[in-house]
Scaffold this motif. Structure first.
Motif, PDB file in Angstrom:
ATOM      1  N   ASN A 193      93.150  47.373   9.686  1.00 20.84           N
ATOM      2  CA  ASN A 193      91.648  47.180  10.197  1.00 20.84           C
ATOM      3  C   ASN A 193      91.030  48.501  10.428  1.00 20.84           C
ATOM      4  O   ASN A 193      91.745  49.487  11.040  1.00 20.84           O
ATOM      5  N   GLY A 194      89.617  48.688  10.121  1.00 17.04           N
ATOM      6  CA  GLY A 194      89.040  49.882  10.293  1.00 17.04           C
ATOM      7  C   GLY A 194      89.499  50.968   9.261  1.00 17.04           C
ATOM      8  O   GLY A 194      88.618  51.987   9.505  1.00 17.04           O
ATOM      9  N   THR A 195      89.780  50.839   8.136  1.00 19.95           N
ATOM     10  CA  THR A 195      90.332  51.942   7.250  1.00 19.95           C
ATOM     11  C   THR A 195      89.153  52.150   6.023  1.00 19.95           C
ATOM     12  O   THR A 195      89.256  52.863   5.593  1.00 19.95           O
ATOM     13  N   GLY A 196      88.215  51.100   6.164  1.00 20.85           N
ATOM     14  CA  GLY A 196      87.205  51.267   5.062  1.00 20.85           C
ATOM     15  C   GLY A 196      87.410  50.487   3.927  1.00 20.85           C
ATOM     16  O   GLY A 196      86.719  50.869   2.851  1.00 20.85           O
TER      17      GLY A 196
ATOM     18  N   ASP B 211      92.892  55.542   6.169  1.00 18.78           N
ATOM     19  CA  ASP B 211      91.842  56.572   6.649  1.00 18.78           C
ATOM     20  C   ASP B 211      92.325  57.907   6.894  1.00 18.78           C
ATOM     21  O   ASP B 211      93.615  58.051   7.181  1.00 18.78           O
TER      22      ASP B 211
ATOM     23  N   LYS C 144      87.369  58.225   4.102  1.00 14.91           N
ATOM     24  CA  LYS C 144      86.532  59.101   5.312  1.00 14.91           C
ATOM     25  C   LYS C 144      87.137  60.592   5.493  1.00 14.91           C
ATOM     26  O   LYS C 144      87.371  61.286   6.295  1.00 14.91           O
TER      27      LYS C 144
ATOM     28  N   ASP D 192      85.203  62.894   4.733  1.00 15.05           N
ATOM     29  CA  ASP D 192      83.997  63.629   5.046  1.00 15.05           C
ATOM     30  C   ASP D 192      84.138  64.265   6.356  1.00 15.05           C
ATOM     31  O   ASP D 192      83.251  65.095   6.922  1.00 15.05           O
ATOM     32  N   GLY D 193      85.276  63.900   7.244  1.00 20.13           N
ATOM     33  CA  GLY D 193      85.175  64.287   8.543  1.00 20.13           C
ATOM     34  C   GLY D 193      86.137  65.908   8.546  1.00 20.13           C
ATOM     35  O   GLY D 193      85.891  66.290   7.587  1.00 20.13           O
TER      36      GLY D 193
ATOM     37  N   GLU E 292      79.176  57.732   3.716  1.00 17.30           N
ATOM     38  CA  GLU E 292      78.831  56.419   3.650  1.00 17.30           C
ATOM     39  C   GLU E 292      77.694  55.846   2.603  1.00 17.30           C
ATOM     40  O   GLU E 292      77.638  54.610   2.787  1.00 17.30           O
TER      41      GLU E 292
ATOM     42  N   LEU F  23      84.940  57.251  16.403  1.00 13.61           N
ATOM     43  CA  LEU F  23      84.642  57.484  14.936  1.00 13.61           C
ATOM     44  C   LEU F  23      84.384  56.184  14.409  1.00 13.61           C
ATOM     45  O   LEU F  23      84.788  54.977  14.766  1.00 13.61           O
ATOM     46  N   GLN F  24      83.925  55.907  13.022  1.00  8.72           N
ATOM     47  CA  GLN F  24      84.197  54.626  12.304  1.00  8.72           C
ATOM     48  C   GLN F  24      85.676  54.052  12.251  1.00  8.72           C
ATOM     49  O   GLN F  24      86.574  54.690  12.141  1.00  8.72           O
ATOM     50  N   GLY F  25      85.496  52.951  12.524  1.00  8.84           N
ATOM     51  CA  GLY F  25      86.685  51.937  12.235  1.00  8.84           C
ATOM     52  C   GLY F  25      87.885  52.204  13.331  1.00  8.84           C
ATOM     53  O   GLY F  25      88.878  51.655  13.152  1.00  8.84           O
TER      54      GLY F  25
ATOM     55  N   GLY G 112      80.022  53.714  14.730  1.00  8.97           N
ATOM     56  CA  GLY G 112      80.988  54.662  14.577  1.00  8.97           C
ATOM     57  C   GLY G 112      80.328  55.985  13.861  1.00  8.97           C
ATOM     58  O   GLY G 112      79.168  55.765  13.025  1.00  8.97           O
TER      59      GLY G 112
ATOM     60  N   LEU H  91      80.880  60.237  12.701  1.00 13.29           N
ATOM     61  CA  LEU H  91      81.985  61.485  12.539  1.00 13.29           C
ATOM     62  C   LEU H  91      81.559  62.369  13.642  1.00 13.29           C
ATOM     63  O   LEU H  91      80.350  62.712  13.935  1.00 13.29           O
TER      64      LEU H  91
END
Lengths: 331, 455
Positions: free
Chosen positions: A137-140, A256, A283, A285-286, A311, B108-110, B193, B195
């Motif tokens: 869940n939530g990994t994109g 993620d 992700k 970009d973090g 995104e 954060l996202q997710g 969410g 960054l």
């Protein structure tokens, strides 16, 4: 030179027919510009930080600091120890010169080599090609699917059908629908709570009827420790294979980049349930480096194929081991 | 894998007992193991460094040097120090004295914000805040508003939403006005969410905070986060000035070292743990349990305490002798079973055993206490000779025992077989090896899930 989309995709018989439409000039410039920017950033950082801090003098402390950098990038203790030990031995044996530049270049080589384990293009040769997307869940997953669909249709002129087989999470199909609109793909969905296998089945049938090139199946996020949900995933695969022998042709796991050592367990258990062909590292970009994929490649032989860097629709790139190795050590 | 830090420390420090003195080298070796275990659990590298430094000093002190079992002693100290670092007893949310209690959620996202919002709403409703509302301020992720409306509906919380065209700051301010006007007890503000390095969105978060003046700002952190957790938490602490943390996805097998890192670096307590897909899988956070989880060592201490209070020491010594000589009988098994059952339900005891947490087979076992009653009945229907030598039990004896215990002959047979297996396993354990989890699972009568290999 960084890995290109053409290198990362196996389009089968579509290769020649579509090569003319691939990457319009303007688009290509955009991709290269971003690539150059990010590269020069990490190269600059490397030149300054690495040579200065790691390899000024080569002594016990050098190796310790190198270990620290890899651990902080989430590469994990076993993989870190392996890489550093190997480099240390090579320097001691004299096969790598004991000057900062040579050691640095060799380190990048070793890291890129580990990251290249099991490397293969994404198989889209099937007609239609079926791509299954899985992950925690939530990994994109859904975002990645939107971006992949956009790339395939914009840059390769392929027609794409999206299957909303995440029938569990509230509003998951609506989310995918919005991505389908943006990417110019068609969406096949069922009611919330319907069998995800049935949605995938219908989507492949629809793709065949319309002569579509690629079907991308979105699935509900699930923790790899949930036995019943992992069984469900295996079942979705079986249903797909029944509808089209040999499918899914490609199964991708989204990881993620902020994930720590648990990523290894994720990859292992998803591979057991769903025969993973590759990883999409999202992700990036973090500030997280995503070093866990190094451990995944090293210990499980599962390669990263794509990276997500934002995104926007265009924020998805083929994975390049050398770029990744460089970025891993950048501060 | 570093599942059994406890075991590894025992091994590292095992010869200390014979030498009677712990040297600095011993402690260094132990620190190496601890360092690896913590890194494997995703505790931040820098936190690990300073943690082991302080730990080393304490381990060189009196309490370990004088101890009979330095390995166990070191584990105990590590656990105590970790729990300490994680922050003693949890703290309550800051409730408003008048008007709605406002809670702002960020992350954060997710990381699981939207789900956590709904779960928190449910939690508040269960804990005295009858009328809880949600504000849908994630206008960026496609269908995020729809998701909040759906899950909000499931927990009976009203959702204030203005679609995706309004400004999140304005939505939040408007929702607060509405919540005041409609006399809601609490308002939970869901945000997109973002960054921590996205300046624009971080400033937006700060603006939302200023407008709604929340009583608590909660940072939602995924338990699977790696080394980056610290940087993320520091950035959010600066802009959003969060007051506490919600750890999500704790139902997985991540050790959750991120929790420790966040707490150590920002000093903010972890208030809630989210532990499953269901909306009720959400509760207060227990720092001490988290310490044990990070070490993967189970709740050894409470198990020892329980055992000490319930088990007759002389009997235990006798039993150990019998096990070593492989003279364990059904009579002993009966005694043993009765003693263990005095300690409480079996499933709870298994969970306290070190290393067991990692055995998937045991996690999914439902211990059937009725099954244990049947086993007792069967053994009680045997003669002393049969209990001592189960090989005697053939056709007519089997039938008699079955009749006597109200079971079927197959069940009697099954018990005898299981007992045989158990004896084999005990021989195995007496020779110092680990038990096969599959066998263990069968012994406690559950249905193992054999599909998963253990790393």
């Amino acid at each position: 030179m960084a890995t290109t989309w053409q290198e990362m995709l196996n389009l089968g018989s579509r290769e020649s027919a579509n090569s003319a439409t691939s990457e319009p000039e303007e688009q290509r410039r955009g991709v290269f510009r971003r690539l150059r920017e990010s590269l020069s950033k990490s190269r600059k950082a490397l030149a300054e930080e690495l040579s200065a801090s790691f390899f000024d003098r080569i002594d016990e402390e050098t190796w310790e600091r190198l270990e620290e950098a890899l651990i902080l990038a989430d590469a994990g203790a076993p993989t870190t120890a392996k890489v550093v030990e190997r480099l240390e031995q090579e320097v001691e044996a004299g096969s790598v010169g004991a000057d900062g530049e040579a050691v640095q270049a060799r380190l990048i080589e070793i890291l890129a080599e580990v990251a290249s384990t099991g490397r293969a293009p994404i198989d889209l040769s099937g007609e239609p090609a079926v791509l299954l997307m899985v992950g925690v869940n939530g990994t994109g997953k859904t975002t990645t699917i939107g971006k992949v669909a956009w790339h395939l249709s914009r840059e390769f002129g392929l027609s794409v059908v999206l299957a909303a087989a995440d029938t569990y999470r509230a509003a998951a199909a609506e989310q995918l629908e919005k991505w389908a609109e943006r990417a110019g793909a068609e969406l096949v969905r069922g009611q919330e709570g319907t069998d995800p296998g049935a949605v995938a089945f219908d989507a492949i049938e629809a793709a065949r009827a319309r002569g579509a090139d690629v079907v991308i199946v979105d699935t509900a996020g699930r923790l790899h420790t949930q036995g019943n949900l992992m069984d469900e995933l295996a079942k979705v695969r079986r249903v797909i294979a029944k509808q089209m022998p040999g499918a899914p042709h490609e199964t991708l796991l989204s990881i993620d980049a902020t994930t720590g050592q648990n990523g290894l367990r994720q990859a292992q258990l998803f591979a057991e349930a769903a025969e993973i062909d590759g990883v999409v590292l999202t992700k990036l970009d973090g500030t997280a480096k995503g070093g866990i994929v190094l451990a995944i490649a090293d210990e499980l032989g599962i390669p990263v194929k794509l990276i997500g860097t934002g995104e926007q629709l265009e924020d998805l790139r083929p994975f390049d081991p050398t770029d990744f190795a460089n970025a891993l050590l950048a501060p | 894998m570093f599942d059994q830090l406890s075991d590894r420390l025992q091994a590292t420090l095992s010869d200390v007992r014979s030498r009677g003195k712990l040297s600095e080298d011993d402690v260094d070796a132990a620190m190496r193991e601890i360092r690896l275990a913590l890194l494997e659990a995703d505790v931040n590298f820098k936190v690990v460094k300073s943690f082991t430094k302080g730990l080393k000093e304490r381990c060189l002190g009196e309490e370990v040097l004088g101890s009979l079992d330095p390995g166990q002693q070191v584990v105990k100290i590590v656990n105590e120090e970790l729990a300490e670092l994680m922050g003693g007893a949890g703290r309550e949310l800051a409730y408003a004295s008048g008007g709605p209690t406002v809670i702002l959620m960020a992350g954060l996202q997710g990381s699981g914000k939207t789900t956590a919002c709904a779960k928190l709403a449910r939690f508040l409703r269960e804990n005295g805040k009858r009328d809880v509302a949600l504000a849908a301020c994630d206008v960026y992720r496609p269908a995020a508003v729809d998701q909040l409306v759906t899950v909000g509906g499931r927990v009976g919380a009203h959702v204030y939403e203005k679609g995706t065209d309004a400004d999140p700051v304005e939505i939040a301010a408007w929702a607060l006005e509405e919540a005041k006007r409609e006399r809601r007890d609490a308002l939970i503000v869901d945000t997109a969410g973002r960054l921590h390095i996205d300046q624009e969105l971080m400033e937006e978060l700060a603006r939302i905070r200023k407008r709604v003046r929340p009583h608590d700002v909660l940072l939602v952190v995924d338990a699977m986060t790696g080394q980056d957790a610290v940087g993320v938490a520091e950035s959010f602490a600066e802009t959003a000035e969060f007051d506490g943390v919600v750890m999500t996805k704790l139902d997985g097998d991540a050790r959750g070292g991120a929790a420790l890192s966040v707490r150590a670096v920002t000093g903010k307590p972890i208030l809630f743990a989210s532990t499953g897909e269901k909306l009720e899988a959400f509760d207060r956070f227990h720092p001490d349990r988290m310490a044990s989880r990070i070490l993967g060592m189970g709740d050894v201490l409470s198990l020892i305490e329980k055992a000490e209070s319930q088990i007759d020491e002389q009997q235990a010594i006798d039993l150990e002798q019998k096990l070593r000589r492989n003279q364990f009988t059904l009579e002993d098994m009966l005694q043993q079973m009765r003693q263990v059952r005095k300690m409480g339900p079996l499933s709870g005891i298994l969970g306290m055993l070190p290393g067991m947490g990692a055995m998937k087979q045991l996690k999914n076992v439902d211990v059937d206490e009725g099954q244990l009653d049947r086993v007792e009945a069967i053994i009680l229907s045997m003669t002393p000779e049969e209990r001592a030598n189960p090989a005697l039990i053939k056709g007519s004896r089997r039938k008699r025992i079955a009749n006597g215990s109200g079971t079927r002959p197959q069940q009697v047979n099954q018990l005898v077989k299981q007992f045989d297996q158990m004896r084999k396993m005990m021989r195995h354990m007496a020779s110092g090896k680990n038990p096969d989890p599959q066998q263990l699972a069968q012994m406690v009568g559950g249905a193992p899930r054999p599909k998963f290999k253990r790393r």
